[in-house]
Design an enzyme around this catalytic site. Structure first.
Site, PDB file in Angstrom:
ATOM      1  N   GLY A 113       0.839  -1.212   0.048  1.00  0.00           N
ATOM      2  CA  GLY A 113       0.125  -0.017  -0.050  1.00  0.00           C
ATOM      3  C   GLY A 113       0.859   1.144   0.060  1.00  0.00           C
ATOM      4  N   LYS A 125       5.892   2.008  -3.821  1.00  0.00           N
ATOM      5  CA  LYS A 125       7.503   1.764  -3.437  1.00  0.00           C
ATOM      6  C   LYS A 125       8.082   0.508  -4.157  1.00  0.00           C
ATOM      7  CE  LYS A 125      10.487   1.738   0.331  1.00  0.00           C
ATOM      8  NZ  LYS A 125      10.520   1.701   1.983  1.00  0.00           N
ATOM      9  N   GLY A 220      -3.630   1.783   7.708  1.00  0.00           N
ATOM     10  CA  GLY A 220      -2.623   0.735   8.340  1.00  0.00           C
ATOM     11  C   GLY A 220      -2.887  -0.916   7.825  1.00  0.00           C
ATOM     12  N   HIS A 221      -1.868  -1.669   8.285  1.00  0.00           N
ATOM     13  CA  HIS A 221      -1.880  -2.904   7.572  1.00  0.00           C
ATOM     14  C   HIS A 221      -2.810  -4.008   8.364  1.00  0.00           C
ATOM     15  CE1 HIS A 221       1.305  -2.999  10.474  1.00  0.00           C
ATOM     16  NE2 HIS A 221       2.223  -2.603   9.584  1.00  0.00           N
ATOM     17  N   LYS A 394      14.155   1.305   3.764  1.00  0.00           N
ATOM     18  CA  LYS A 394      13.278   2.357   3.885  1.00  0.00           C
ATOM     19  C   LYS A 394      14.008   3.580   3.454  1.00  0.00           C
ATOM     20  CE  LYS A 394      10.320  -0.003   6.637  1.00  0.00           C
ATOM     21  NZ  LYS A 394       9.158  -0.410   5.806  1.00  0.00           N
TER      22      LYS A 394
END
Length: 506
Positions: A113, A125, A220-221, A394
């Site tokens: 996501g 990403k 959020g996941h 990241k």
């Protein structure tokens, strides 16, 4: 004396009544606003949004009830010894000849996501190139295809997209049509951002463009459970005979399918079937903010830094008391997800994420984490895995590591090079001139040899020529207005380079 006492309890009672009425009013106003928003969409978008809003209403209701941190610090204890197993013990069992049958019951789910904005990239990403022109998504597909070919299986790949990544991801999926991997996608929910003052949505309608472009967020996941079920994919996979999903972040290059863990899951007795495994790994100083596993009210529970009372944050960050953290590599039973969703008994703590939008408006996002559900599953456990299973990218500092000769690439999997004498990863800190991937790439003619590197810090306007070798501890600092060009073929071992260094072509 008695009168004062009565008066005190009365004012306390009226205070709670007042707060209760206020909560009811907030909830009523929110529901009205959501209905108004639903009236602005097309029939198709309204139906999807109504499902999303049902989940959002539950979260908002709980948000209004919650007072302060959601854990009582005094009730926290270390997990029992057998609840977190060492990976070596699980691996020592060996693999049965029937491992293909177990693989056929597995589905790989990647959390897809996120956007590449923190690394200066537009779009998902997962489409950033990380190694030999391969993106995160390419590497994932290669890994699963390799499994399917090696064991003659049909492990499927599922991508949980968000409204930010769905369109771009679907376009790119066409390039994998001839690969031996079946790919499914579903979208996580789209929730309205809430104005911090009014506690109402900032959206004017269900659209996502113009002034509404910042009005929505993926929650959020932890949303995976509801959106997986809502999409119909959960039922479809169960009907196909799938039993477990292996969930991980798509930017964690260490999160490959591990056959020993899969075998451990599949070989439990039917009455003690483990429904949830969380891979944890030992904390280092770099991981002090990662969520950890605790024992709480007779259940294993994930404790996130956001849930820790302020007075105990330093204790939470201690490497001695909380020795492990959650890698977000999770193995979860599909029938168990279905059972808990149908009973509506998945209890995920709310993460309140405050944001300030470009125009200065303060909003809040209500989110949940996928690992927080561990306490709702039967026979849940942790497995303490090697650090190599946690290799997230990241930042550009992480990218430098995975692009370098520290790692070798084989069938989509990165493994630490055998030529490196010790298995720890070097500590790399690149300054702000390297933040964006485009800038990062222009500063390296090629990636330095880092096999013997322990620590690298780079700050300021620095570029690297071809075939540079870095060993030990290397610190390169170009002061403001200065520039440092590390010449081609340079070997820097335990060096500090500062000031100004320009290499001019002759």
């Amino acid at each position: 004396m008695d009168c004062i006492h009565k008066g005190g309890s009365l004012s306390f009672r009226s205070m709670t009544e007042f707060q209760e009425k206020l909560r009811e009013q907030h909830e009523k106003s929110m529901h009205q606003e959501l209905e108004t928003l639903l009236s602005t969409g097309s029939p198709a978008s309204t139906e999807i949004s109504r499902k999303d809003f049902d989940g959002f209403k539950k979260l908002f209701h709980r948000f209004l009830q919650v007072k302060g941190p959601s854990v009582d610090w005094a009730k926290i204890s270390r997990p029992p010894e057998d609840s977190i197993q060492p990976y070596e013990k699980i691996r020592a069992k060996g693999l049965p000849a029937s491992i293909s049958a177990s693989l056929n019951k597995l589905v790989v789910v990647k959390l897809n996501g996120g956007l590449g904005t923190s690394m200066g990239c537009k779009g998902p990403k997962s489409l950033i190139s990380v190694r030999n022109e391969n993106t995160f998504l390419d590497l994932t597909v290669q890994q699963i295809e390799h499994l399917n070919k090696t064991y003659d299986t049909n492990v499927a790949l599922v991508l949980m997209n968000s409204f930010n990544t769905d369109e771009d991801t679907k376009k790119i999926l066409q390039k994998y049509t001839h690969h031996r991997v079946k790919i499914h996608t579903f979208n996580q929910s789209r929730y309205p951002r809430i104005n911090k003052e009014s506690l109402l949505p900032i959206a004017n309608d269900l659209g996502m463009s113009g002034e509404n472009s910042e009005a929505w967020y993926p929650p959020g996941h932890g949303d995976i459970y509801a959106s997986f079920a809502n999409s119909g994919l959960l039922d479809q996979l169960i009907a196909e005979g799938k039993e477990y999903i292996f969930v991980s972040n798509i930017d964690n290059l260490g999160a490959t399918v591990d056959l020993s863990i899969l075998n451990h899951l599949m070989s439990q007795p039917a009455d003690r079937r483990c429904e949830f495994i969380m891979e944890v790994t030992d904390k280092t100083r770099a991981d002090v903010k990662g969520g950890t596993l605790i024992q709480y009210e007779n259940h294993l529970r994930l404790l996130e830094i956001a849930q820790v009372p302020k007075a105990h944050v330093d204790e939470f960050k201690s490497v001695t008391k909380f020795k492990i953290f959650n890698t977000n590599n999770l193995w979860i039973s599909l029938p168990a997800i279905k059972r808990l969703q149908e009973k509506n008994s998945m209890d995920l703590e709310i993460i309140v994420n405050p944001k300030t939008l470009d125009g200065g408006l303060n909003v809040i996002q209500l989110e949940t984490a996928v690992g927080a559900a561990i306490k709702s599953f039967d026979n849940a456990m942790g497995i303490n895995v090697p650090r190599s299973r946690f290799l997230p990218v990241k930042t550009s500092s992480d990218l430098l590591l995975v692009m370098s000769n520290l790692y070798t690439l084989d069938a989509g999997s990165l493994t630490m090079s055998k030529k490196r004498e010790f298995p720890t990863t070097p500590h790399v800190k690149l300054g702000s001139s390297f933040t964006k991937v485009q800038d990062f790439l222009t500063r390296f003619e090629n990636i330095p040899d880092m096999l013997e590197l322990d620590h690298l810090t780079v700050s300021g306007d620095v570029t690297f020529g071809k075939n540079v070798t870095l060993k030990g501890t290397v610190i390169i600092i170009a002061n403001h207005g200065d520039r440092i060009d590390i010449p081609a073929g340079a070997v820097l071992e335990n060096k500090i380079v500062s000031g100004n260094l320009r290499i001019l072509d002759h």
